[in-house]
Design an enzyme around this catalytic site. Structure first.
Site, mmCIF file in Angstrom:
data_model
loop_
_atom_site.group_PDB
_atom_site.id
_atom_site.type_symbol
_atom_site.label_atom_id
_atom_site.label_comp_id
_atom_site.label_asym_id
_atom_site.label_seq_id
_atom_site.Cartn_x
_atom_site.Cartn_y
_atom_site.Cartn_z
ATOM 1 N N SER A 202 -0.827 -8.000 3.650
ATOM 2 C CA SER A 202 -0.870 -7.757 2.244
ATOM 3 C C SER A 202 0.299 -8.762 1.364
ATOM 4 O O SER A 202 1.581 -8.752 1.501
ATOM 5 C CB SER A 202 -0.261 -6.338 1.456
ATOM 6 N N LEU A 203 -0.019 -10.072 1.133
ATOM 7 C CA LEU A 203 0.687 -10.946 1.113
ATOM 8 C C LEU A 203 1.210 -11.378 -0.476
ATOM 9 O O LEU A 203 2.225 -11.439 -0.868
ATOM 10 C CB LEU A 203 0.038 -12.678 1.381
ATOM 11 N N HIS A 204 -0.033 -11.546 -1.446
ATOM 12 C CA HIS A 204 0.346 -11.594 -2.602
ATOM 13 C C HIS A 204 1.163 -12.401 -3.399
ATOM 14 O O HIS A 204 1.059 -12.596 -4.553
ATOM 15 C CB HIS A 204 0.778 -10.240 -3.219
ATOM 16 N N GLY B 31 0.473 5.088 1.670
ATOM 17 C CA GLY B 31 1.556 4.705 3.125
ATOM 18 C C GLY B 31 1.379 3.365 3.628
ATOM 19 O O GLY B 31 0.497 2.664 3.457
ATOM 20 N N GLU B 32 2.515 3.093 4.478
ATOM 21 C CA GLU B 32 2.508 1.826 5.240
ATOM 22 C C GLU B 32 2.395 2.307 6.826
ATOM 23 O O GLU B 32 3.144 2.726 7.356
ATOM 24 C CB GLU B 32 3.908 1.046 5.038
ATOM 25 N N SER C 241 -3.725 -2.506 7.438
ATOM 26 C CA SER C 241 -3.052 -3.298 6.528
ATOM 27 C C SER C 241 -1.743 -3.005 6.271
ATOM 28 O O SER C 241 -1.185 -1.802 6.332
ATOM 29 C CB SER C 241 -4.023 -3.066 5.163
ATOM 30 N N ASN D 224 -5.570 -3.589 -9.900
ATOM 31 C CA ASN D 224 -6.001 -2.375 -10.721
ATOM 32 C C ASN D 224 -4.866 -2.156 -11.813
ATOM 33 O O ASN D 224 -3.802 -1.791 -11.284
ATOM 34 C CB ASN D 224 -6.257 -1.221 -9.620
ATOM 35 N N CYS E 196 -7.595 0.420 -4.519
ATOM 36 C CA CYS E 196 -6.467 0.302 -4.101
ATOM 37 C C CYS E 196 -5.264 0.304 -4.965
ATOM 38 O O CYS E 196 -5.181 -0.243 -6.076
ATOM 39 C CB CYS E 196 -6.630 -1.308 -3.660
ATOM 40 N N CYS F 275 -11.361 5.034 3.286
ATOM 41 C CA CYS F 275 -9.922 4.507 3.186
ATOM 42 C C CYS F 275 -8.953 5.645 3.237
ATOM 43 O O CYS F 275 -9.171 6.328 2.698
ATOM 44 C CB CYS F 275 -9.775 3.930 1.683
HETATM 45 N N1 SAH Z 1 0.834 -0.344 2.597
HETATM 46 C C1 SAH Z 1 -0.207 -1.337 3.147
HETATM 47 C C2 SAH Z 1 -1.521 -0.408 3.117
HETATM 48 C C3 SAH Z 1 -1.587 0.277 1.705
HETATM 49 S S1 SAH Z 1 -1.998 -0.193 0.057
HETATM 50 C C4 SAH Z 1 -0.132 -2.726 2.553
HETATM 51 O O1 SAH Z 1 0.654 -2.726 1.906
HETATM 52 O O2 SAH Z 1 -0.988 -3.246 2.997
HETATM 53 C C5 SAH Z 1 -3.698 -1.320 0.376
HETATM 54 C C6 SAH Z 1 -3.596 -2.514 -0.547
HETATM 55 O O3 SAH Z 1 -3.817 -2.259 -1.867
HETATM 56 C C7 SAH Z 1 -2.612 -3.338 -0.151
HETATM 57 O O4 SAH Z 1 -2.809 -4.928 -0.153
HETATM 58 C C8 SAH Z 1 -1.814 -3.411 -1.464
HETATM 59 O O5 SAH Z 1 -0.830 -4.695 -1.806
HETATM 60 C C9 SAH Z 1 -2.984 -3.270 -2.652
HETATM 61 N N2 SAH Z 1 -2.738 -2.538 -3.703
HETATM 62 C C10 SAH Z 1 -1.485 -1.905 -4.104
HETATM 63 N N3 SAH Z 1 -1.746 -1.726 -5.390
HETATM 64 C C11 SAH Z 1 -2.624 -2.368 -6.107
HETATM 65 C C12 SAH Z 1 -3.037 -2.487 -7.343
HETATM 66 N N4 SAH Z 1 -2.582 -1.858 -8.236
HETATM 67 N N5 SAH Z 1 -4.310 -3.186 -7.372
HETATM 68 C C13 SAH Z 1 -4.729 -3.802 -6.318
HETATM 69 N N6 SAH Z 1 -4.351 -3.715 -5.071
HETATM 70 C C14 SAH Z 1 -3.312 -2.989 -4.843
#
Ligand code: SAH
Length: 403
Positions: free
Chosen positions: A274-276, A217-218, A251, A353, A396, A148
């Protein structure tokens, strides 16, 4: 489902996102600040991994050396993970240290290393030339090794649940700073430092096979360097690492124009969104960039990615207790995905997490299961992602590089 649980589901509260224990930076309009520009525009010296093989040759000729030295040096770096001039016995002794100094400036200094999962997970904390800190997480699985990687120091996307976002963006990583994370991981594996060796002392994967851009990072906000790094990863040795594009996952929070650009690159990378949240009301608060590009636009771009590349897209969905884990949201997500066709997407829920003692808590197992069941019932392939590295804050969203 019984009457009782149905009622319980109906009465589940709606917790709204908010930063806890830190203050989310805001823009002039009072909305969460989005940083697309890096405040610190410094980059390390050019490194071999920033350059294509042709560019390396040109640079060596410029430095007064024959072009074929570029191939020798590339073999040392990309195949043997060597940066030590002493070991480069095929280079003239008199020129070795000068060539290494010019072509392989040190990029990452190891600050700390944490191990868990019987040594099969390692989190590295790296200091960059200017003092910025980034992390990468190395994980051995049966038959593969995943790294990662970070694409930026910090992050400008300001998602309230993600540790990396809390300090904002420091700067973009150079392509070589990204690639060097992989080379450093390969070196550690070659030295036998990653657990999971077979009984005979060998190992299934002698090097990193899979990359996920899910560190700090993004990645799509650092597009040019991201693509340059990806090109080094997929270029056959000795130009690069000879990895498979399919095993590299980019991602993103959903920078729509960049997703479409990535789709047009003609590289079979894996794309994860990363939809959420499937509804704009919640996603506006959870992923501040949703202010710019809405759920439907992000999903349209993801679908376009599938059409252009034929690669099935992943939807990341961190399940957060009473915030985004309601049954109706699973149904709405399935509806929005199915509205765009079948077989083009799969969902990767991951229990959040958590930050202890806050609203940011993982969904209950029963709720998680119900969320997955509903997606599957609607025909959406769904796999719960693991939370490897949680104990070392390496999972993550936990990468914060606090020192
Ligand atoms: N900026 C990118 C990649 C980095 S984070 C993105 O947002 O996709 C990688 C993944 O971890 C993303 O899906 C992000 O939303 C998720 N993530 C961030 N904080 C988290 C947490 N506390 N628990 C689980 N996943 C998390």
């Amino acid at each position: 489902m019984t009457e009782h649980t149905t009622a319980a589901h109906r009465t589940r509260p709606q917790v709204r996102p908010k930063a806890e224990g830190w203050t989310q930076a805001t823009d002039a309009g009072g909305r969460p600040l989005l940083q697309f520009r890096e405040p610190r525009r410094t980059q390390p010296e050019t490194h071999l991994a920033d350059l294509s093989l042709a560019e390396r040759k040109a640079k060596l000729v410029e430095l007064g050396h024959p072009a074929f030295r570029a191939t020798q040096l590339s073999t040392h770096y990309f195949e043997h993970y060597t940066v030590d001039p002493e070991q480069m016995t095929d280079l003239p002794a008199s020129a070795r240290s000068e060539i290494v100094e010019k072509m392989l400036p040190p990029l990452l200094t190891e600050v700390r290393r944490l191990r868990t999962d019987k040594g099969e997970t390692i989190k590295f904390l790296w200091r960059l030339f200017d003092g910025a800190l980034v992390e990468s997480v190395l994980m051995r699985y049966p038959g593969r090794v995943t790294l990662c990687v970070s694409s930026q120091a910090g992050c400008g996307m300001n998602c309230p649940f993600c540790a990396t976002g809390q300090a904002g963006l420091t700067r973009n990583l150079s392509a070589a700073e990204i690639v060097d994370q992989v080379v450093a991981a390969n070196r550690a594996i070659a030295n036998g430092e990653l657990g999971g060796l077979r009984k005979d002392g060998g190992f299934d994967s002698p090097r990193v096979t899979n990359i996920v851009f899910m560190g700090m990072g993004e990645p799509l906000a650092n597009y040019k360097r991201l693509m340059n790094a990806v090109n080094r990863m997929v270029a056959p040795a000795p130009e690069g690492l000879g990895m498979s594009a399919r095993h590299i996952t980019v991602s993103s929070v959903g920078l729509v124009p960049a997703i479409r650009k990535l789709a047009d690159e003609d590289l079979p990378l894996t794309f994860a969104l990363s939809l959420h949240a499937p509804d704009d009301t919640l996603r506006d608060e959870l992923i501040p960039v949703n202010d710019r590009w809405k759920v439907d636009e992000a999903l349209d771009a993801a679908r376009y990615y599938f059409e252009k590349t034929g690669r099935r897209v992943s939807i990341e969905y961190a399940l957060i207790k009473d915030m985004n884990d309601h049954a109706w949201r699973a149904d709405l997500l399935a509806e929005k995905l199915n509205a765009r066709g079948r077989g083009w997407v799969h969902v990767n829920p991951i229990p959040l997490n958590p930050t202890p003692g806050s609203i940011w808590t993982a969904s209950e197992p029963a709720v998680t299961n119900e969320f997955i069941r509903r997606l599957e019932a609607a025909g959406i392939p769904t796999t719960l992602r693991d939370t490897r590295g949680k104990e070392i804050d390496g999972a993550c969203g936990q990468l914060a590089a606090a020192e």
